[in-house]
Scaffold this motif. Structure first.
Motif, PDB file in Angstrom:
ATOM      1  N   ALA A 305       3.821 -82.656  13.271  1.00  0.00           N
ATOM      2  CA  ALA A 305       3.840 -83.731  12.282  1.00  0.00           C
ATOM      3  C   ALA A 305       5.236 -84.335  12.165  1.00  0.00           C
ATOM      4  N   ALA A 306       6.287 -83.498  12.246  1.00  0.00           N
ATOM      5  CA  ALA A 306       7.653 -84.004  12.154  1.00  0.00           C
ATOM      6  C   ALA A 306       7.979 -84.904  13.335  1.00  0.00           C
ATOM      7  N   LEU A 307       7.451 -84.581  14.528  1.00  0.00           N
ATOM      8  CA  LEU A 307       7.675 -85.438  15.699  1.00  0.00           C
ATOM      9  C   LEU A 307       6.978 -86.783  15.535  1.00  0.00           C
ATOM     10  N   SER A 308       5.970 -86.832  14.663  1.00  0.00           N
ATOM     11  CA  SER A 308       5.252 -88.088  14.378  1.00  0.00           C
ATOM     12  C   SER A 308       5.773 -88.743  13.101  1.00  0.00           C
ATOM     13  N   ASP A 309       6.958 -88.357  12.675  1.00  0.00           N
ATOM     14  CA  ASP A 309       7.620 -88.925  11.496  1.00  0.00           C
ATOM     15  C   ASP A 309       6.897 -88.599  10.195  1.00  0.00           C
ATOM     16  N   ASP A 310       6.210 -87.455  10.174  1.00  0.00           N
ATOM     17  CA  ASP A 310       5.583 -86.959   8.945  1.00  0.00           C
ATOM     18  C   ASP A 310       6.346 -85.691   8.545  1.00  0.00           C
ATOM     19  N   PHE A 311       7.255 -85.830   7.607  1.00  0.00           N
ATOM     20  CA  PHE A 311       8.183 -84.745   7.306  1.00  0.00           C
ATOM     21  C   PHE A 311       7.774 -84.030   6.016  1.00  0.00           C
ATOM     22  N   GLN A 312       7.890 -82.691   6.041  1.00  0.00           N
ATOM     23  CA  GLN A 312       7.573 -81.846   4.899  1.00  0.00           C
ATOM     24  C   GLN A 312       8.845 -81.138   4.439  1.00  0.00           C
ATOM     25  N   THR A 313       8.868 -80.718   3.192  1.00  0.00           N
ATOM     26  CA  THR A 313      10.016 -79.985   2.643  1.00  0.00           C
ATOM     27  C   THR A 313       9.537 -78.733   1.926  1.00  0.00           C
ATOM     28  N   ASP A 314      10.474 -77.782   1.792  1.00  0.00           N
ATOM     29  CA  ASP A 314      10.229 -76.523   1.053  1.00  0.00           C
ATOM     30  C   ASP A 314       8.990 -75.809   1.564  1.00  0.00           C
ATOM     31  N   VAL A 315       8.967 -75.534   2.858  1.00  0.00           N
ATOM     32  CA  VAL A 315       7.854 -74.818   3.488  1.00  0.00           C
ATOM     33  C   VAL A 315       8.295 -73.365   3.678  1.00  0.00           C
ATOM     34  N   THR A 325      13.292 -57.410  12.635  1.00  0.00           N
ATOM     35  CA  THR A 325      13.256 -57.499  11.175  1.00  0.00           C
ATOM     36  C   THR A 325      12.513 -58.771  10.747  1.00  0.00           C
ATOM     37  N   VAL A 326      11.734 -58.635   9.679  1.00  0.00           N
ATOM     38  CA  VAL A 326      10.997 -59.776   9.141  1.00  0.00           C
ATOM     39  C   VAL A 326      11.745 -60.303   7.917  1.00  0.00           C
ATOM     40  N   LYS A 327      12.025 -61.611   7.909  1.00  0.00           N
ATOM     41  CA  LYS A 327      12.692 -62.247   6.781  1.00  0.00           C
ATOM     42  C   LYS A 327      11.854 -63.425   6.303  1.00  0.00           C
ATOM     43  N   TRP A 328      12.047 -63.765   5.040  1.00  0.00           N
ATOM     44  CA  TRP A 328      11.410 -64.949   4.473  1.00  0.00           C
ATOM     45  C   TRP A 328      12.395 -66.113   4.540  1.00  0.00           C
ATOM     46  N   ALA A 329      11.894 -67.299   4.925  1.00  0.00           N
ATOM     47  CA  ALA A 329      12.744 -68.480   5.053  1.00  0.00           C
ATOM     48  C   ALA A 329      12.038 -69.687   4.447  1.00  0.00           C
ATOM     49  N   LEU A 330      12.863 -70.677   4.058  1.00  0.00           N
ATOM     50  CA  LEU A 330      12.370 -71.922   3.479  1.00  0.00           C
ATOM     51  C   LEU A 330      12.843 -73.064   4.376  1.00  0.00           C
ATOM     52  N   ALA A 331      11.880 -73.819   4.958  1.00  0.00           N
ATOM     53  CA  ALA A 331      12.197 -74.874   5.923  1.00  0.00           C
ATOM     54  C   ALA A 331      11.947 -76.253   5.320  1.00  0.00           C
ATOM     55  N   SER A 332      12.837 -77.204   5.700  1.00  0.00           N
ATOM     56  CA  SER A 332      12.675 -78.611   5.320  1.00  0.00           C
ATOM     57  C   SER A 332      12.914 -79.466   6.562  1.00  0.00           C
ATOM     58  N   PHE A 333      12.103 -80.541   6.725  1.00  0.00           N
ATOM     59  CA  PHE A 333      12.187 -81.424   7.883  1.00  0.00           C
ATOM     60  C   PHE A 333      12.619 -82.811   7.406  1.00  0.00           C
ATOM     61  N   TRP A 348      16.107 -79.953  11.165  1.00  0.00           N
ATOM     62  CA  TRP A 348      15.451 -78.791  10.567  1.00  0.00           C
ATOM     63  C   TRP A 348      16.499 -78.015   9.773  1.00  0.00           C
ATOM     64  N   SER A 349      16.249 -77.833   8.483  1.00  0.00           N
ATOM     65  CA  SER A 349      17.117 -77.026   7.624  1.00  0.00           C
ATOM     66  C   SER A 349      16.324 -75.803   7.184  1.00  0.00           C
ATOM     67  N   ILE A 350      16.844 -74.613   7.533  1.00  0.00           N
ATOM     68  CA  ILE A 350      16.135 -73.362   7.235  1.00  0.00           C
ATOM     69  C   ILE A 350      17.048 -72.500   6.385  1.00  0.00           C
ATOM     70  N   HIS A 351      16.554 -72.110   5.215  1.00  0.00           N
ATOM     71  CA  HIS A 351      17.317 -71.326   4.236  1.00  0.00           C
ATOM     72  C   HIS A 351      16.690 -69.945   4.083  1.00  0.00           C
ATOM     73  N   ASP A 352      17.534 -68.901   4.090  1.00  0.00           N
ATOM     74  CA  ASP A 352      17.076 -67.522   3.947  1.00  0.00           C
ATOM     75  C   ASP A 352      16.735 -67.252   2.472  1.00  0.00           C
ATOM     76  N   ILE A 353      15.459 -66.916   2.217  1.00  0.00           N
ATOM     77  CA  ILE A 353      15.039 -66.612   0.833  1.00  0.00           C
ATOM     78  C   ILE A 353      14.526 -65.175   0.731  1.00  0.00           C
ATOM     79  N   THR A 354      14.988 -64.326   1.687  1.00  0.00           N
ATOM     80  CA  THR A 354      14.521 -62.931   1.686  1.00  0.00           C
ATOM     81  C   THR A 354      14.902 -62.226   0.394  1.00  0.00           C
ATOM     82  N   MET A 355      16.162 -62.380  -0.055  1.00  0.00           N
ATOM     83  CA  MET A 355      16.601 -61.717  -1.274  1.00  0.00           C
ATOM     84  C   MET A 355      15.834 -62.250  -2.483  1.00  0.00           C
ATOM     85  N   GLN A 356      15.552 -63.544  -2.485  1.00  0.00           N
ATOM     86  CA  GLN A 356      14.770 -64.122  -3.585  1.00  0.00           C
ATOM     87  C   GLN A 356      13.375 -63.523  -3.624  1.00  0.00           C
ATOM     88  N   LYS A 357      12.766 -63.376  -2.422  1.00  0.00           N
ATOM     89  CA  LYS A 357      11.431 -62.785  -2.350  1.00  0.00           C
ATOM     90  C   LYS A 357      11.460 -61.327  -2.815  1.00  0.00           C
TER      91      LYS A 357
END
Length: 729
Positions: A305-315, A325-333, A348-357
């Motif tokens: 979808a991002a390649l088709s100019d359909d961008f999502q945030t906070d995924v 190791t498995v970590k939780w992340a929050l992605a925005s396009f 692509w912006s990816i933020h580590d939210i493992t500690m938050q989880k």
């Protein structure tokens, strides 16, 4: 001048100079070889003429010289004939010297007579050349050379060696010709100098042309270099700003072009996922290989979808690191645009939210544990808001007060307390809400609760304050202490009764021991009177029985006296005042002086402190311990007793050490019990009450007493006394 071009110009000058020198040297060597070759050809002609014309004539002479001495050879007439022959052959030629050598290097002819019959220094090379049937020559410069014309200075000479063959074609000797080529070498040197001048001028002109070309190029390159430096500086500033934003950001940043190919990723990917930027650039479907299998399909759809100019945030998605190791992340396009405004890819912006989880999970688990503890606790746990309305009610509160949760939540908490507490409660809550402080917060407080049936009961209350979204709340943990209060009252009553009983017993012991003294003295007196008047008439048995009765009465008297002393420790104690322990110890030793002299005892004393104590009881304490050390000594050994004291915190530790018979470890506690003896009366006299009195004195002063001993080696009695007594009775 531009450094690289300056080095190039200097290098060119050096190369041109070397080339000029090499060119001149090559020219000179070539000419030299040519002139030497001409001289060699002339010498070859002369050698051939000699071999064809004169060798046969003089061959017998040469063959006969093998056994001749040099003096005889120089007198032979053949040498003069040879001089004439060589003069005719070399007439008009620059031949300086002619020599003929045998194959062993012996000179059989020379235009210089003094050389005839000698061996040439180079005879080995000459002989080798002759045997190998080859000729050779070389050019030499001589500062001085002897010749047929006399001594010549500064001469260039070509020396040639030619093999001489007999009729059988066998080599029988070597002809040496020395030709003067000095005029030729002088002409060659002049030609070389002229050529050097021409070459230098030519190369200098070439270097001048090259220098001006290089200088012009330098000017152009310096301008281009300055422009390039400016462009690089601008590019570096842009790159530094970009890296300050991208490379050093905490989040994982990347750029995908319109085809979905990764073009750039910052180093945060290695910290977050363990993959290097190079490994990410090698992925064809970045970043799907690093996405958890359960989230991969959803992330693949979002990537498309991002390649088709359909961008999502906070995924939110799960990330699989390189180490598993498995970590939780929050992605925005987000889209990326060029300077012209065209879309060139996606960011692509990816933020580590493992500690938050993990924090969210801990909060959920904590809430579950809190509810589990709260619901199952026997104590009442009640929470109210700042208005005093109940917001939380557990089962313990339901059991204590009798209200169900649905009945009580939302109502005023003052309904759970007697009327006398309600006014103080409301004013206290208002004060804590306004100031944030309270005198009873966090401290257990006695309280009275009101049950549903109207019963008032005692309780222990602990109150805490907390906030949520800036709104104050209070939680009270309340425990019903009705049974504990009843038990405390019963315990207090029993303690009071026991104290009265102990006082009565002590009074009884004192009165009994005091009142028993008189009848016991009467019995003892009449038994002694009976023994004196009728002892002889009643016989030996009666006399022995009377002795037993008198002895028993005396022991009874001693026991009563010791019991009286034991009871007086508590009933007749004096006020605690500052006492010099040294003086008390000296008084005790004075009281024991007779026993010490009889036993030859030695007592040493360390420095003693001043403490709060009952003076007479402190003397009695020292007297009991030192008296025992004197009494329980080994046969034939004089008692050695040492008394010391050391400070330990707010107490003094006293010790009385002896070298007596010692005590077994299993008796360490028994010896402090009243009337407990470890020995028979005929072994050691006493009633077994001395250490019991000592223990009671120490305990009255707030200390304790104990013993350390090795059986057969001696004992150390320790006791502690406070430096200052808090209460001086």
């Amino acid at each position: 001048m531009f450094r690289l071009l300056r080095y190039f110009s200097l290098t060119s000058a050096a190369v041109l100079s070397v080339m000029a020198v090499c060119f001149v040297l090559l020219y000179r060597n070539d000419q030299l070889e040519e002139h030497v070759g001409l001289a060699q050809e002339e010498n070859a002609r002369l050698a051939a003429s000699f071999a064809n014309s004169f060798w046969r004539q003089f061959s017998p002479f040469f063959q006969s010289t093998a056994e001749m001495s040099p003096e005889i050879m120089r007198k032979r007439g053949e040498l003069r004939a040879l001089d004439l022959a060589f003069e005719s052959l070399t007439q008009g030629l620059p031949i300086l010297k002619v020599r003929v050598h045998t194959l062993d290097g012996k000179v059989v002819y020379s235009t210089l007579r003094e050389e005839v019959g000698l061996f040439d220094p180079h005879s080995r090379d000459i002989a080798e050349a002759g045997r190998s049937n080859r000729s050779f020559g070389a050019v030499h410069f001589y500062r001085s050379m002897a010749s047929a014309r006399g001594n010549l200075d500064d001469r260039w000479v070509v020396t040639s060696y030619w093999p001489i063959k007999a009729d059988t074609d066998a080599v029988v000797g070597v002809l040496e010709l020395n030709s003067d080529v000095s005029p030729t070498m002088e002409r060659l040197d002049r030609a070389t100098l002229r050529l050097s001048a021409v070459v230098i001028i030519g190369f200098a002109a070439l270097y001048a042309i090259l220098f001006f070309v290089v200088r012009r190029a330098d000017t152009i390159l310096r301008a281009q270099h300055a422009q390039l430096d400016k462009s690089r500086s601008e590019l570096r500033e842009k790159e530094e700003r970009f890296r300050a934003i991208a490379d050093y950001t905490y989040d994982w940043e990347s750029w995908l072009d319109k085809t979905g190919r990764l073009q750039w990723v910052n180093p945060a990917v290695e910290r977050l996922a363990g993959y290097s930027p190079r490994q990410c650039l090698e992925m064809t479907d970045y970043p799907l290989p690093m996405v958890h299998e359960g989230d991969r399909a959803r992330m693949s759809a979002l990537r498309a979808a991002a390649l088709s100019d359909d961008f999502q945030t906070d995924v939110e998605f799960r990330l699989i690191c390189r180490n598993g190791t498995v970590k939780w992340a929050l992605a925005s396009f987000q889209p990326i645009f060029s300077d012209s405004g065209l879309s060139i890819g996606s960011r692509w912006s990816i933020h580590d939210i493992t500690m938050q989880k993990k924090a969210e999970r801990r909060i959920r688990e904590s809430e579950l544990r809190y509810r589990s503890v709260t619901l199952s606790a026997a104590d009442a746990i009640i929470s109210i808001n700042g208005l005093g309305n109940i917001v939380s009610w557990n089962r313990g509160a339901e059991a204590i007060f009798g209200y169900a949760e649905v009945e009580i939540v939302g109502r005023d908490v003052t309904m759970l307390m007697p009327e006398a507490y309600r006014g103080r409660h409301n004013s206290g809550i208002r004060r804590v809400v306004e100031s944030g402080h309270g005198t009873i917060l966090g401290l257990p407080t006695l309280f009275e609760g009101l049950r549903r049936d109207g019963e008032v009961f005692p309780a222990e209350l602990t109150l805490s304050r907390w906030e949520m979204d800036g709104v104050p709340f209070f939680t009270a943990i309340l425990r019903d202490i009705t049974e504990r209060k009843a038990a405390e009252e019963e315990l207090a009553n029993r303690a009071e009764a026991l104290e009265r009983s102990n006082a009565e017993l002590e009074q009884f012991a004192y009165v009994a021991s005091h009142d028993l003294q008189e009848p016991l003295r009467t019995v003892t007196s009449f038994l002694q009177l009976l023994q004196r008047k009728f002892g002889a008439k009643m016989g030996e048995d009666a006399d022995e029985y009377i002795n037993f009765a008198v002895d028993g009465a005396r022991r009874m008297h001693r026991l009563i006296s010791d019991l009286l002393a034991y009871s007086r420790v508590s009933t007749h104690g004096q006020q605690f005042l500052p006492v010099d322990a040294t003086q008390a110890l000296k008084t005790a030793l004075s009281n024991l002086s007779g026993a010490m002299d009889a036993a030859s005892a030695t007592v040493t004393i360390d420095e003693m402190p001043t403490i709060d104590a009952d003076d007479s009881q402190l003397v009695s304490l020292f007297q009991n311990l030192i008296g025992n050390a004197i009494k329980y000594r080994a046969d034939g050994i004089s008692p050695q007793i040492h008394v010391s004291a050391k400070q330990a915190g707010t107490n003094w530790i006293f010790s009385v050490q002896d070298n007596g018979i010692g005590i077994r470890s299993e008796h360490f506690d028994r010896i402090f019990v009243i009337f407990q003896r470890l020995h028979l009366r005929d072994e050691y006299d006493g009633t077994g009450i001395g250490l019991a009195v000592a223990k009671k004195i120490v305990e009255r002063h707030g200390g304790r007493i104990w013993v350390e001993s090795v059986f057969g080696e001696g004992s150390i009695f320790y006791f502690t006394l406070p430096m200052r007594h808090p209460a001086k009775p």
